[in-house]
Design a protein around this motif. Structure first.
Motif, short mmCIF file in Angstrom:
data_model
loop_
_atom_site.label_atom_id
_atom_site.label_comp_id
_atom_site.label_asym_id
_atom_site.label_seq_id
_atom_site.Cartn_x
_atom_site.Cartn_y
_atom_site.Cartn_z
N UNK A 153 85.20 74.66 64.35
CA UNK A 153 86.29 73.83 64.88
C UNK A 153 86.24 72.45 64.25
N UNK A 154 85.04 71.88 64.12
CA UNK A 154 84.91 70.55 63.55
C UNK A 154 85.42 70.53 62.10
N UNK A 155 85.10 71.57 61.36
CA UNK A 155 85.51 71.62 59.95
C UNK A 155 86.94 72.12 59.78
N UNK A 156 87.57 72.50 60.91
CA UNK A 156 88.89 73.14 60.87
C UNK A 156 88.88 74.28 59.86
N UNK A 157 87.92 75.15 60.09
CA UNK A 157 87.74 76.29 59.20
C UNK A 157 88.88 77.29 59.39
N UNK A 158 89.47 77.70 58.31
CA UNK A 158 90.63 78.60 58.37
C UNK A 158 90.24 80.03 58.60
N UNK A 159 89.11 80.38 57.97
CA UNK A 159 88.67 81.76 57.98
C UNK A 159 87.17 81.72 57.80
N UNK A 160 86.48 82.74 58.30
CA UNK A 160 85.03 82.76 58.08
C UNK A 160 84.58 84.18 57.75
N UNK A 161 83.66 84.27 56.79
CA UNK A 161 83.02 85.55 56.46
C UNK A 161 81.78 85.67 57.35
N UNK A 162 81.61 86.83 57.94
CA UNK A 162 80.45 87.04 58.81
C UNK A 162 80.02 88.49 58.69
N UNK A 163 78.91 88.84 59.35
CA UNK A 163 78.41 90.22 59.28
C UNK A 163 77.53 90.50 60.48
N UNK A 164 77.40 91.70 60.79
CA UNK A 164 76.63 92.22 61.93
C UNK A 164 76.28 91.20 63.04
N UNK A 165 75.04 90.70 63.07
CA UNK A 165 74.67 89.96 64.28
C UNK A 165 75.44 88.64 64.44
N UNK A 166 75.90 88.06 63.34
CA UNK A 166 76.66 86.81 63.51
C UNK A 166 78.06 87.12 64.07
N UNK A 167 78.58 88.29 63.72
CA UNK A 167 79.87 88.69 64.30
C UNK A 167 79.72 88.90 65.80
N UNK A 168 78.58 89.52 66.15
CA UNK A 168 78.32 89.74 67.59
C UNK A 168 78.19 88.40 68.31
N UNK A 169 77.47 87.48 67.66
CA UNK A 169 77.27 86.16 68.29
C UNK A 169 78.61 85.48 68.54
N UNK A 170 79.54 85.65 67.60
CA UNK A 170 80.86 85.04 67.78
C UNK A 170 81.68 85.80 68.82
N UNK A 171 81.53 87.14 68.82
CA UNK A 171 82.28 87.95 69.79
C UNK A 171 81.91 87.52 71.21
N UNK A 172 80.62 87.20 71.42
CA UNK A 172 80.17 86.82 72.76
C UNK A 172 80.82 85.54 73.28
N UNK A 173 81.25 84.69 72.36
CA UNK A 173 81.83 83.42 72.81
C UNK A 173 83.35 83.36 72.60
N UNK A 174 83.90 84.50 72.15
CA UNK A 174 85.32 84.51 71.74
C UNK A 174 86.26 84.11 72.87
N UNK A 175 85.86 84.41 74.12
CA UNK A 175 86.77 84.11 75.23
C UNK A 175 86.88 82.61 75.50
N UNK A 176 85.75 81.92 75.32
CA UNK A 176 85.77 80.50 75.67
C UNK A 176 85.97 79.58 74.48
#
Ligand code: AMP
Length: 515
Positions: free
Chosen positions: A97-120
């Motif tokens: 959010x700080x970097x106003x990132x347009x898109x991010x490449x991720x994989x396995x556990x980092x995708x899961x880490x993001x999925x866990x916070x996707x609602x908030x």
């Protein structure tokens, strides 16, 4: 100039040279590497609407696709935001959010880490690098490679978030020009780089280790991601035998582990060309042992995110003299200013101090960051009159060798006197029963602060506090010796292998003022 041009040049000059390896398996040659980067760039631009200057996140553990993503981002003229794969999803989301990132490449556990916070949290669009979507993205259907998007020296290439031990992390803006200056200084001051070399990513690519990619892309060397994805001493020693000519960055604690493993195997580091150490203090006792076991394979660099890899270097030649007092003093230093920077020691007002005096280390030159991302106040504090204030303390000798004393915030002030933890740590480490040590201050109502040493003893060794105290008395001034020792099985470390003094300080703070 866009640094991605170095990949294009290597693809033209050395199309069949092995480029990307996972362990000993070659996954792409230079022609393929460049085609994938060009394809990713095209997809970013045409399918995802990425424009030059946009920020694109890379949030994953080490893998060869990491480099494909980085070069795809640069080829498209965008800036990469590599994020430490160990961060919590919420922390990564904050950076995006700080970097106003347009898109991010991720994989396995980092995708899961993001999925866990996707609602908030609001997240950028995510691309799973193990998906069919990414496979299609990196496949250039037809036509020539084309050219990387033109970039100027001051255009943003790498937005590097500092670990943020106090407050929120800050985005260090590194430009294409910074990367080029840093990489050319590597050749001038650190080491050679040749096509037959293999740069091994044994530490996270999101941090310092990732910066070695540039010069090794330039010379069309091999980029090796260990199959384990990180540092495993036996794996690195095996890769030395299998691949030869290895170069890798290692924090001092990693060098220690490698020395122990080599000793245990009765080996001398065969197949390792260069171990670049830095990132935290290398204790003389550890370095001497590493040289005794593995020979002349060591080069030191001193840098920080804000002047990446490039403040000083201690070249290989200075590691040869372990006998004379001058040789040993140089070995205990971080070397001399790299060719692209000036280094100065300043007092509290920023005025230069004479050789031999301790003060804050300042650096000026082409690798110094553009500033902190959208943080003019922090930038104005860090860069004054073109000088970067590093927050590190040190002294220069008459020949320009810089000795680091400590981070300014690590200094312990006891009874109004400055005590540099590093000096106490160096003294304790010369005791054969001490394997690792970390010295911090704890609040004391009478003295302001007390010196506390956290000690890890060598396997099978035993030593009493009284013995350690006697050892300190024999080596350093009485007032510097620890008032208290704490024993630990291990010390808290970052995933780059740096000992986390902040964690120990926080423990002390949580316990309250010592009585
Ligand atoms: P980072 O920005 O995370 O790379 O951390 C940079 C900091 O690590 C520097 O400001 C120094 O305090 C420390 N550091 C880097 N290189 C060395 C070195 N060769 N010796 C001692 N400390 C180092």
């Amino acid at each position: 100039m866009n640094v991605a041009r170095w990949l294009l040049a290597s693809a033209h000059l050395h199309p069949e040279a092995p480029a990307l390896l996972c362990g000993t398996t070659v996954e792409a040659d230079y022609a393929t590497f460049a085609r994938r980067a060009a394809a990713i760039a095209r997809a970013l631009t045409t399918t995802y609407g990425v424009a030059p200057g946009d920020r694109i996140g890379v949030f994953m553990t080490n893998r060869t696709r990491y480099l494909e993503c980085l070069y795809g981002i640069w080829w498209a003229g965008a800036a990469a935001v590599p994020v430490n794969a160990k961060l919590h999803g919420r922390e990564a989301a904050w950076i995006f959010a700080n970097a106003e990132t347009r898109l991010a490449f991720a994989a396995d556990h980092t995708l899961e880490a993001l999925a866990e916070v996707a609602e908030s949290e609001s997240l950028p669009q995510l691309v799973d690098v193990d998906s069919a979507e990414f496979e299609a993205m990196r496949t250039l259907v037809n036509g020539p490679l084309g050219e990387p998007c033109p970039r100027e020296a001051d255009d943003l290439a790498w937005l590097f978030y500092t670990s943020g031990t106090t407050g929120r992390p800050k985005g260090v803006m590194l430009s294409h020009g910074n990367m080029v200056a840093m990489s050319l200084a590597y050749l001038a001051d650190v080491d050679t780089a040749r096509p037959e070399d293999a740069i091994v990513y044994a530490a996270p690519m999101s941090h310092g280790a990732g910066l070695y990619n540039f010069i090794h892309v330039r010379v069309a060397a091999r980029h090796v991601v260990p199959a384990s994805g990180g540092f495993d001493a036996d794996e690195v020693l095996d890769l030395g035998h299998a691949l030869g000519n290895l170069t890798f960055f290692a924090a001092p604690t990693i060098v220690r582990r490698l020395t122990d493993a080599a000793k245990k195997r009765g080996e001398t580091g065969t197949g390792i060309k260069t171990i670049i150490y830095g990132g935290a203090p290398m204790y003389l006792a550890d370095l001497e042992e590493a040289i005794a076991v593995m020979g002349q394979r060591f080069v030191q660099i001193y840098g920080q995110g804000e002047s990446p890899m490039t403040i000083t270097a201690l070249a290989r030649a200075f590691h040869a003299d372990t006998a004379t007092p001058t040789g040993r003093a140089r070995l205990a230093s971080v070397g001399t200013a790299q060719s692209v920077v000036e280094v100065r020691i300043a007092d509290a007002s920023g005025a230069p101090v004479p050789a031999g005096e301790t003060g804050e280390i300042l650096v000026k030159g082409s690798p110094v960051m553009l500033g902190y991302w959208r943080n003019p106040k922090a930038t104005a504090d860090a860069i004054r009159d073109g000088w970067l204030f590093t927050g590190d303390l040190g002294r220069l000798d008459g020949d320009g060798f810089l000795t680091l004393t400590d981070r300014s915030k690590d200094v312990i002030i006891s009874g109004g006197t400055n005590i540099y933890p590093r000096e106490v740590e160096e003294a304790l480490l010369t005791h054969p029963a001490v394997s690792e040590v970390c010295v911090v201050g704890e609040p004391d109502p009478e003295w302001g602060e007390n010196v506390v040493a956290y000690v890890v003893t060598a396997p099978g060794a035993d030593v009493s506090d009284t013995e350690l105290d006697a050892h300190c008395l024999a080596h350093i001034a009485r007032f510097k010796r620890p008032k208290r020792y704490e024993r630990r099985e291990e010390l808290p470390k970052s995933n780059y292998g740096k000992i986390l003094k902040t964690v120990l300080r926080a423990e002390i703070a949580a316990r309250g003022t010592a009585s």
